[in-house]
Design a protein around this motif. Sequence first.
Motif, mmCIF file in Angstrom:
data_model
loop_
_atom_site.group_PDB
_atom_site.id
_atom_site.type_symbol
_atom_site.label_atom_id
_atom_site.label_comp_id
_atom_site.label_asym_id
_atom_site.label_seq_id
_atom_site.Cartn_x
_atom_site.Cartn_y
_atom_site.Cartn_z
ATOM 1 N N VAL A 155 20.075 7.437 6.388
ATOM 2 C CA VAL A 155 19.904 6.811 5.074
ATOM 3 C C VAL A 155 18.618 7.301 4.413
ATOM 4 O O VAL A 155 18.590 7.633 3.218
ATOM 5 C CB VAL A 155 19.919 5.275 5.204
ATOM 6 N N VAL A 156 17.526 7.352 5.170
ATOM 7 C CA VAL A 156 16.252 7.806 4.619
ATOM 8 C C VAL A 156 16.340 9.272 4.198
ATOM 9 O O VAL A 156 15.875 9.654 3.112
ATOM 10 C CB VAL A 156 15.122 7.590 5.643
ATOM 11 N N ALA A 157 16.934 10.102 5.047
ATOM 12 C CA ALA A 157 17.068 11.522 4.709
ATOM 13 C C ALA A 157 17.938 11.704 3.474
ATOM 14 O O ALA A 157 17.637 12.545 2.601
ATOM 15 C CB ALA A 157 17.671 12.279 5.896
ATOM 16 N N TRP A 158 19.000 10.927 3.365
ATOM 17 C CA TRP A 158 19.869 11.002 2.184
ATOM 18 C C TRP A 158 19.098 10.617 0.923
ATOM 19 O O TRP A 158 19.186 11.297 -0.110
ATOM 20 C CB TRP A 158 21.059 10.066 2.379
ATOM 21 N N ALA A 159 18.334 9.544 0.989
ATOM 22 C CA ALA A 159 17.590 9.086 -0.187
ATOM 23 C C ALA A 159 16.551 10.112 -0.622
ATOM 24 O O ALA A 159 16.390 10.391 -1.822
ATOM 25 C CB ALA A 159 16.922 7.745 0.114
ATOM 26 N N LEU A 160 15.851 10.713 0.327
ATOM 27 C CA LEU A 160 14.785 11.655 -0.009
ATOM 28 C C LEU A 160 15.311 13.032 -0.411
ATOM 29 O O LEU A 160 14.566 13.829 -0.988
ATOM 30 C CB LEU A 160 13.835 11.809 1.184
ATOM 31 N N SER A 161 16.579 13.299 -0.111
ATOM 32 C CA SER A 161 17.140 14.609 -0.457
ATOM 33 C C SER A 161 17.766 14.636 -1.847
ATOM 34 O O SER A 161 18.273 15.673 -2.280
ATOM 35 C CB SER A 161 18.191 15.015 0.583
ATOM 36 N N ALA A 162 17.745 13.524 -2.553
ATOM 37 C CA ALA A 162 18.321 13.472 -3.895
ATOM 38 C C ALA A 162 17.663 14.520 -4.789
ATOM 39 O O ALA A 162 16.431 14.626 -4.848
ATOM 40 C CB ALA A 162 18.144 12.078 -4.488
ATOM 41 N N GLY A 163 18.486 15.292 -5.467
ATOM 42 C CA GLY A 163 17.979 16.333 -6.344
ATOM 43 C C GLY A 163 17.710 17.650 -5.645
ATOM 44 O O GLY A 163 17.340 18.628 -6.299
ATOM 45 N N HIS A 164 17.900 17.702 -4.339
ATOM 46 C CA HIS A 164 17.667 18.939 -3.582
ATOM 47 C C HIS A 164 18.946 19.459 -2.940
ATOM 48 O O HIS A 164 19.317 20.614 -3.131
ATOM 49 C CB HIS A 164 16.603 18.699 -2.505
ATOM 50 N N MET B 25 14.723 26.746 7.937
ATOM 51 C CA MET B 25 14.018 25.509 7.610
ATOM 52 C C MET B 25 12.927 25.772 6.589
ATOM 53 O O MET B 25 12.744 25.004 5.660
ATOM 54 C CB MET B 25 13.432 24.904 8.881
ATOM 55 N N THR B 26 12.234 26.888 6.755
ATOM 56 C CA THR B 26 11.139 27.182 5.830
ATOM 57 C C THR B 26 11.652 27.442 4.429
ATOM 58 O O THR B 26 10.935 27.214 3.463
ATOM 59 C CB THR B 26 10.343 28.398 6.325
ATOM 60 N N ASP B 27 12.921 27.911 4.290
ATOM 61 C CA ASP B 27 13.487 28.155 2.967
ATOM 62 C C ASP B 27 13.625 26.859 2.173
ATOM 63 O O ASP B 27 13.706 26.880 0.949
ATOM 64 C CB ASP B 27 14.857 28.835 3.095
ATOM 65 N N LEU B 28 13.687 25.738 2.864
ATOM 66 C CA LEU B 28 13.872 24.467 2.180
ATOM 67 C C LEU B 28 12.561 23.900 1.655
ATOM 68 O O LEU B 28 12.561 22.939 0.891
ATOM 69 C CB LEU B 28 14.538 23.469 3.133
ATOM 70 N N GLY B 29 11.439 24.466 2.105
ATOM 71 C CA GLY B 29 10.135 24.144 1.544
ATOM 72 C C GLY B 29 9.670 22.724 1.778
ATOM 73 O O GLY B 29 9.994 22.077 2.775
ATOM 74 N N THR B 30 8.902 22.231 0.800
ATOM 75 C CA THR B 30 8.284 20.911 0.906
ATOM 76 C C THR B 30 9.287 19.781 1.109
ATOM 77 O O THR B 30 9.018 18.859 1.902
ATOM 78 C CB THR B 30 7.439 20.640 -0.346
ATOM 79 N N PRO B 31 10.459 19.775 0.428
ATOM 80 C CA PRO B 31 11.412 18.684 0.682
ATOM 81 C C PRO B 31 11.773 18.550 2.159
ATOM 82 O O PRO B 31 11.931 17.431 2.662
ATOM 83 C CB PRO B 31 12.629 19.079 -0.163
ATOM 84 N N ALA B 32 11.885 19.676 2.859
ATOM 85 C CA ALA B 32 12.217 19.609 4.282
ATOM 86 C C ALA B 32 11.102 18.943 5.075
ATOM 87 O O ALA B 32 11.364 18.120 5.962
ATOM 88 C CB ALA B 32 12.486 21.014 4.824
ATOM 89 N N LEU B 33 9.860 19.282 4.759
ATOM 90 C CA LEU B 33 8.738 18.665 5.464
ATOM 91 C C LEU B 33 8.701 17.163 5.223
ATOM 92 O O LEU B 33 8.408 16.379 6.134
ATOM 93 C CB LEU B 33 7.433 19.315 5.024
ATOM 94 N N VAL B 34 8.990 16.756 3.994
ATOM 95 C CA VAL B 34 9.003 15.331 3.656
ATOM 96 C C VAL B 34 10.094 14.613 4.439
ATOM 97 O O VAL B 34 9.869 13.544 5.034
ATOM 98 C CB VAL B 34 9.195 15.133 2.143
ATOM 99 N N VAL B 35 11.300 15.184 4.455
ATOM 100 C CA VAL B 35 12.423 14.560 5.161
ATOM 101 C C VAL B 35 12.157 14.508 6.656
ATOM 102 O O VAL B 35 12.401 13.483 7.318
ATOM 103 C CB VAL B 35 13.735 15.312 4.857
ATOM 104 N N LEU B 36 11.639 15.593 7.217
ATOM 105 C CA LEU B 36 11.360 15.624 8.657
ATOM 106 C C LEU B 36 10.316 14.572 9.038
ATOM 107 O O LEU B 36 10.465 13.859 10.040
ATOM 108 C CB LEU B 36 10.885 17.008 9.068
ATOM 109 N N ALA B 37 9.249 14.477 8.251
ATOM 110 C CA ALA B 37 8.198 13.510 8.547
ATOM 111 C C ALA B 37 8.702 12.077 8.376
ATOM 112 O O ALA B 37 8.430 11.202 9.207
ATOM 113 C CB ALA B 37 6.991 13.764 7.650
ATOM 114 N N ALA B 38 9.425 11.830 7.296
ATOM 115 C CA ALA B 38 9.941 10.478 7.051
ATOM 116 C C ALA B 38 10.958 10.083 8.110
ATOM 117 O O ALA B 38 11.003 8.918 8.535
ATOM 118 C CB ALA B 38 10.574 10.412 5.665
#
Length: 275
Positions: free
Chosen positions: A52-61, A1-14
């Motif tokens: 849906v939210v996780a898919w939208a926020l993962s764009a580009g990652h 999980m930590t390898d995914l960095g900030t995008p993971a934290l954003v997706v988890l929180a959202a």
Amino acid sequence: MTDLGTPALVVLAASAGTALAVLLVTFAVGTLKGVHRVVDVAWGLAFTAVAVVAWALSAGHGDDVRRTAVAAATAAWGLRLAVHIARRGRGQGEDPRYARMLARAPGSPALYALRTVYLLQAALVWLVSLPVQVAVLLPEPPDAPFVLGLVVWAAGLCFEAVGDHQLARFKADPAHRGRIMDRGLWAWTRHPNYFGDFLVWWGLYLTACATWRTAALVLVSPLVMSALLIWGSGKRLLEAHMSGRPGYAAYRARTSGFLPRPPRGAARPSPGRRP
């Protein structure tokens, strides 16, 4: 999980915020209607919203094929389940489970339902959907575990949908009133819907197994779902509710409790009520 960095934290929180928002809105609806069974419809809708939210926020990652397939698979399962439960409960009053719970609630029944049902379900949605939240961020292209996961997911979705359809048709026939549903998939397992859910979430777990690290980190999710289905609010509670009904003991003796297998002896109509 930590390898995914900030995008993971954003997706988890959202995702956590999304699950909470869906269940809080549902709580408001249930309180206004005076019927808290609506929370069962929100279960599938909350998973869909998280996907849906996780898919939208993962764009580009994440890899586009993986992230889109995982989000679509989750949404397909969640929406089908929500529609099925909504149709099944249409025109009915409070679910007996919630009526009994609220009757013995200390203090305000609404606040008790908020704490013990809605907030708990929001937390479970977030926890169980961790494989989805991680899979959409994985940069690895589709691999063998991913393909196997979609096959297992599809088998689970079909098993659950067919079982629900068979039970709905059985209940719709007045000639079957007061009889146990022991036909079709229900002759192979007493809980085709729960077994289908079991396969769905182990399949979605496999889609997040691109690396051993992500596989280990999200393993808790299918384990929690399996525990809920078998020992928690699924099989255990339903069988406790059905145990005293005429014909159910014989049905239980000849039919597998969870994993499908041929029934012991010849399946025949029984005089008790259906599940």
